[in-house]
Write a protein that holds these residues in place. Structure first.
Motif, PDB file in Angstrom:
ATOM      1  N   THR A 136     -67.706  73.378 -24.378  1.00 22.25           N
ATOM      2  CA  THR A 136     -66.696  73.179 -25.418  1.00 22.25           C
ATOM      3  C   THR A 136     -65.314  73.075 -24.797  1.00 22.25           C
ATOM      4  O   THR A 136     -64.518  72.195 -25.152  1.00 22.25           O
ATOM      5  CB  THR A 136     -66.732  74.345 -26.423  1.00 22.25           C
ATOM      6  OG1 THR A 136     -68.069  74.502 -26.883  1.00 22.25           O
ATOM      7  CG2 THR A 136     -65.817  74.088 -27.593  1.00 22.25           C
ATOM      8  N   LEU A 137     -65.027  73.950 -23.829  1.00 21.92           N
ATOM      9  CA  LEU A 137     -63.726  73.927 -23.149  1.00 21.92           C
ATOM     10  C   LEU A 137     -63.528  72.613 -22.415  1.00 21.92           C
ATOM     11  O   LEU A 137     -62.455  72.012 -22.461  1.00 21.92           O
ATOM     12  CB  LEU A 137     -63.629  75.105 -22.167  1.00 21.92           C
ATOM     13  CG  LEU A 137     -63.205  76.443 -22.768  1.00 21.92           C
ATOM     14  CD1 LEU A 137     -63.330  77.549 -21.735  1.00 21.92           C
ATOM     15  CD2 LEU A 137     -61.772  76.372 -23.290  1.00 21.92           C
ATOM     16  N   LEU A 138     -64.581  72.156 -21.730  1.00 21.40           N
ATOM     17  CA  LEU A 138     -64.508  70.901 -20.991  1.00 21.40           C
ATOM     18  C   LEU A 138     -64.228  69.736 -21.923  1.00 21.40           C
ATOM     19  O   LEU A 138     -63.368  68.897 -21.652  1.00 21.40           O
ATOM     20  CB  LEU A 138     -65.814  70.659 -20.223  1.00 21.40           C
ATOM     21  CG  LEU A 138     -65.888  71.299 -18.834  1.00 21.40           C
ATOM     22  CD1 LEU A 138     -67.287  71.162 -18.269  1.00 21.40           C
ATOM     23  CD2 LEU A 138     -64.865  70.675 -17.890  1.00 21.40           C
ATOM     24  N   VAL A 139     -64.964  69.689 -23.032  1.00 17.04           N
ATOM     25  CA  VAL A 139     -64.785  68.608 -24.002  1.00 17.04           C
ATOM     26  C   VAL A 139     -63.382  68.670 -24.593  1.00 17.04           C
ATOM     27  O   VAL A 139     -62.695  67.649 -24.708  1.00 17.04           O
ATOM     28  CB  VAL A 139     -65.853  68.683 -25.110  1.00 17.04           C
ATOM     29  CG1 VAL A 139     -65.538  67.709 -26.234  1.00 17.04           C
ATOM     30  CG2 VAL A 139     -67.231  68.380 -24.522  1.00 17.04           C
ATOM     31  N   ALA A 140     -62.933  69.877 -24.940  1.00 14.31           N
ATOM     32  CA  ALA A 140     -61.616  70.049 -25.544  1.00 14.31           C
ATOM     33  C   ALA A 140     -60.515  69.629 -24.576  1.00 14.31           C
ATOM     34  O   ALA A 140     -59.606  68.878 -24.938  1.00 14.31           O
ATOM     35  CB  ALA A 140     -61.424  71.496 -25.976  1.00 14.31           C
ATOM     36  N   SER A 141     -60.603  70.078 -23.329  1.00 13.14           N
ATOM     37  CA  SER A 141     -59.581  69.730 -22.341  1.00 13.14           C
ATOM     38  C   SER A 141     -59.647  68.241 -22.018  1.00 13.14           C
ATOM     39  O   SER A 141     -58.625  67.603 -21.784  1.00 13.14           O
ATOM     40  CB  SER A 141     -59.743  70.568 -21.073  1.00 13.14           C
ATOM     41  OG  SER A 141     -61.014  70.352 -20.496  1.00 13.14           O
ATOM     42  N   GLY A 142     -60.851  67.686 -22.033  1.00 13.42           N
ATOM     43  CA  GLY A 142     -61.018  66.256 -21.766  1.00 13.42           C
ATOM     44  C   GLY A 142     -60.365  65.413 -22.832  1.00 13.42           C
ATOM     45  O   GLY A 142     -59.614  64.483 -22.528  1.00 13.42           O
TER      46      GLY A 142
END
Length: 55
Positions: A11-17
């Motif tokens: 989720t963090l990766l997708v959000a930061s992406g």
């Protein structure tokens, strides 16, 4: 690592992406506006020079 931790990471990766995409898009838009504004100013100055020469 538990499944919950992996989900959080994803989720963090997708959000930061997506945040990066938005930032890049906004920067590109701002750059485009700056370039466009400079082009308009350059055209106006060029036209002013032309009209001054005609007088």
């Amino acid at each position: 690592m538990s499944k919950g931790a992996v989900c959080m990471l994803c989720t963090l990766l997708v959000a930061s992406g997506s945040l990066l995409w938005v930032m890049c898009f906004q920067m590109a838009e701002t750059l485009q506006q700056i370039i466009w504004t400079h082009q308009v100013i350059a055209i106006e100055q060029y036209e002013n020079i032309e009209t001054e020469e005609e007088e």
